[in-house]
Design a protein around this motif. Structure first.
Motif, PDB file in Angstrom:
ATOM      1  N   GLY A   1       0.820  -1.200   0.000  1.00 11.24           N
ATOM      2  CA  GLY A   1       0.000   0.000   0.000  1.00 11.24           C
ATOM      3  C   GLY A   1       0.852   1.247   0.000  1.00 11.24           C
ATOM      4  O   GLY A   1       2.051   1.197  -0.290  1.00 11.24           O
ATOM      5  N   ARG A   2       0.219   2.357   0.345  1.00  9.04           N
ATOM      6  CA  ARG A   2       0.905   3.646   0.354  1.00  9.04           C
ATOM      7  C   ARG A   2       0.659   4.365   1.667  1.00  9.04           C
ATOM      8  O   ARG A   2      -0.373   4.176   2.295  1.00  9.04           O
ATOM      9  CB  ARG A   2       0.383   4.497  -0.796  1.00  9.04           C
ATOM     10  N   LEU A   3       1.601   5.188   2.035  1.00  8.18           N
ATOM     11  CA  LEU A   3       1.424   6.093   3.165  1.00  8.18           C
ATOM     12  C   LEU A   3       0.670   7.297   2.618  1.00  8.18           C
ATOM     13  O   LEU A   3       1.102   7.915   1.638  1.00  8.18           O
ATOM     14  CB  LEU A   3       2.784   6.515   3.725  1.00  8.18           C
ATOM     15  N   THR A   4      -0.474   7.619   3.208  1.00  8.86           N
ATOM     16  CA  THR A   4      -1.268   8.759   2.742  1.00  8.86           C
ATOM     17  C   THR A   4      -1.614   9.655   3.920  1.00  8.86           C
ATOM     18  O   THR A   4      -1.533   9.250   5.081  1.00  8.86           O
ATOM     19  CB  THR A   4      -2.562   8.303   2.041  1.00  8.86           C
ATOM     20  N   ARG A   5      -2.028  10.852   3.570  1.00 12.93           N
ATOM     21  CA  ARG A   5      -2.346  11.839   4.598  1.00 12.93           C
ATOM     22  C   ARG A   5      -3.580  12.619   4.173  1.00 12.93           C
ATOM     23  O   ARG A   5      -3.695  13.035   3.022  1.00 12.93           O
ATOM     24  CB  ARG A   5      -1.158  12.778   4.765  1.00 12.93           C
ATOM     25  N   ARG A   6      -4.500  12.798   5.111  1.00 13.52           N
ATOM     26  CA  ARG A   6      -5.666  13.658   4.918  1.00 13.52           C
ATOM     27  C   ARG A   6      -5.727  14.596   6.106  1.00 13.52           C
ATOM     28  O   ARG A   6      -5.940  14.147   7.228  1.00 13.52           O
ATOM     29  CB  ARG A   6      -6.943  12.832   4.830  1.00 13.52           C
ATOM     30  N   GLY A   7      -5.483  15.873   5.862  1.00 13.12           N
ATOM     31  CA  GLY A   7      -5.394  16.821   6.971  1.00 13.12           C
ATOM     32  C   GLY A   7      -4.199  16.467   7.838  1.00 13.12           C
ATOM     33  O   GLY A   7      -3.100  16.281   7.339  1.00 13.12           O
ATOM     34  N   GLN A   8      -4.431  16.309   9.117  1.00 14.51           N
ATOM     35  CA  GLN A   8      -3.360  15.923  10.044  1.00 14.51           C
ATOM     36  C   GLN A   8      -3.324  14.419  10.290  1.00 14.51           C
ATOM     37  O   GLN A   8      -2.513  13.933  11.074  1.00 14.51           O
ATOM     38  CB  GLN A   8      -3.526  16.656  11.377  1.00 14.51           C
ATOM     39  N   ASN A   9      -4.209  13.672   9.636  1.00 10.43           N
ATOM     40  CA  ASN A   9      -4.305  12.231   9.861  1.00 10.43           C
ATOM     41  C   ASN A   9      -3.547  11.441   8.808  1.00 10.43           C
ATOM     42  O   ASN A   9      -3.669  11.699   7.609  1.00 10.43           O
ATOM     43  CB  ASN A   9      -5.773  11.800   9.867  1.00 10.43           C
ATOM     44  N   TRP A  10      -2.776  10.457   9.257  1.00  8.04           N
ATOM     45  CA  TRP A  10      -1.992   9.592   8.383  1.00  8.04           C
ATOM     46  C   TRP A  10      -2.626   8.213   8.339  1.00  8.04           C
ATOM     47  O   TRP A  10      -3.176   7.742   9.340  1.00  8.04           O
ATOM     48  CB  TRP A  10      -0.569   9.459   8.907  1.00  8.04           C
ATOM     49  N   PHE A  11      -2.528   7.563   7.165  1.00 10.85           N
ATOM     50  CA  PHE A  11      -3.122   6.248   6.961  1.00 10.85           C
ATOM     51  C   PHE A  11      -2.184   5.369   6.154  1.00 10.85           C
ATOM     52  O   PHE A  11      -1.388   5.862   5.363  1.00 10.85           O
ATOM     53  CB  PHE A  11      -4.424   6.362   6.147  1.00 10.85           C
TER      54      PHE A  11
ATOM     55  N   ASP B   1      -8.436   1.612   4.620  1.00 16.00           N
ATOM     56  CA  ASP B   1      -7.388   2.420   5.244  1.00 16.00           C
ATOM     57  C   ASP B   1      -7.175   2.006   6.695  1.00 16.00           C
ATOM     58  O   ASP B   1      -8.118   1.743   7.430  1.00 16.00           O
ATOM     59  CB  ASP B   1      -7.758   3.902   5.211  1.00 16.00           C
ATOM     60  N   GLU B   2      -5.909   1.966   7.096  1.00 22.54           N
ATOM     61  CA  GLU B   2      -5.548   1.691   8.485  1.00 22.54           C
ATOM     62  C   GLU B   2      -4.999   2.978   9.094  1.00 22.54           C
ATOM     63  O   GLU B   2      -3.881   3.393   8.765  1.00 22.54           O
ATOM     64  CB  GLU B   2      -4.495   0.583   8.563  1.00 22.54           C
ATOM     65  N   PRO B   3      -5.774   3.645   9.946  1.00 22.87           N
ATOM     66  CA  PRO B   3      -5.280   4.867  10.576  1.00 22.87           C
ATOM     67  C   PRO B   3      -4.122   4.574  11.519  1.00 22.87           C
ATOM     68  O   PRO B   3      -4.110   3.554  12.198  1.00 22.87           O
ATOM     69  CB  PRO B   3      -6.484   5.382  11.367  1.00 22.87           C
ATOM     70  N   VAL B   4      -3.170   5.482  11.523  1.00 24.89           N
ATOM     71  CA  VAL B   4      -2.027   5.356  12.419  1.00 24.89           C
ATOM     72  C   VAL B   4      -2.140   6.490  13.434  1.00 24.89           C
ATOM     73  O   VAL B   4      -2.124   7.666  13.075  1.00 24.89           O
ATOM     74  CB  VAL B   4      -0.692   5.421  11.654  1.00 24.89           C
ATOM     75  N   HIS B   5      -2.279   6.118  14.701  1.00 22.25           N
ATOM     76  CA  HIS B   5      -2.540   7.073  15.776  1.00 22.25           C
ATOM     77  C   HIS B   5      -1.399   8.085  15.911  1.00 22.25           C
ATOM     78  O   HIS B   5      -0.270   7.710  16.223  1.00 22.25           O
ATOM     79  CB  HIS B   5      -2.746   6.313  17.084  1.00 22.25           C
ATOM     80  N   LYS B   6      -1.706   9.351  15.640  1.00 22.47           N
ATOM     81  CA  LYS B   6      -0.756  10.457  15.804  1.00 22.47           C
ATOM     82  C   LYS B   6       0.585  10.192  15.127  1.00 22.47           C
ATOM     83  O   LYS B   6       1.646  10.490  15.682  1.00 22.47           O
ATOM     84  CB  LYS B   6      -0.555  10.773  17.290  1.00 22.47           C
ATOM     85  N   LEU B   7       0.544   9.627  13.917  1.00 21.28           N
ATOM     86  CA  LEU B   7       1.783   9.259  13.229  1.00 21.28           C
ATOM     87  C   LEU B   7       2.721  10.447  13.059  1.00 21.28           C
ATOM     88  O   LEU B   7       3.922  10.308  13.180  1.00 21.28           O
ATOM     89  CB  LEU B   7       1.475   8.631  11.867  1.00 21.28           C
TER      90      LEU B   7
END
Length: 124
Positions: free
Chosen positions: A65-75, A86-92
């Motif tokens: 997959g890919r590292l993606t970002r929406r606003g301040q959230n990383w997935f 998508d797998e959210p990463v807590h405060k990445l």
């Protein structure tokens, strides 16, 4: 532009079937880091296509997959056309990627699991 290869393995997660951790489950991530080990957002903006993730576990095929970002959230995103995977990463963006540090990733069922950073090297 320098990218790093980061390997995270499942750490102890009391109260789950992974109470003792599992060195055979985890993520290999390619991402740009600052000198102090945080994600380099400016470099990420220029290198999005190269920021990839690979999820691995002994009982399933590896998933790319890919590292993606929406606003301040990383997935971690495994299908660009479907946000359900998508797998959210807590405060990445606040995590420091250094050996021994911990990162929480929500699995495909939305359950937060803790991973330990076991490797950080320049991406080859």
């Amino acid at each position: 532009m320098t990218l790093s290869r980061i390997v995270m393995r499942l750490a102890r997660n009391p109260g789950t079937e992974f109470a003792g951790g599992d060195d055979h489950r985890g993520y290999a991530l390619t991402a740009p880091l600052t000198a102090d080990g945080h994600l380099d957002e400016a470099t990420y903006a220029k290198a999005k296509a190269e920021c990839v993730v690979r999820r691995f576990a002994p009982d399933e095929d590896a998933v790319e997959g890919r590292l993606t970002r929406r606003g301040q959230n990383w997935f971690f995103d495994y299908d660009a056309s479907d946000s359900a995977d998508d797998e959210p990463v807590h405060k990445l963006g606040q995590h420091r990627f250094a050996v021994g540090e911990y990162v929480t990733v929500n699995d495909e069922d939305g359950r937060p699991l803790t991973y330990k950073v076991v490797e950080v090297q320049p991406a080859g």
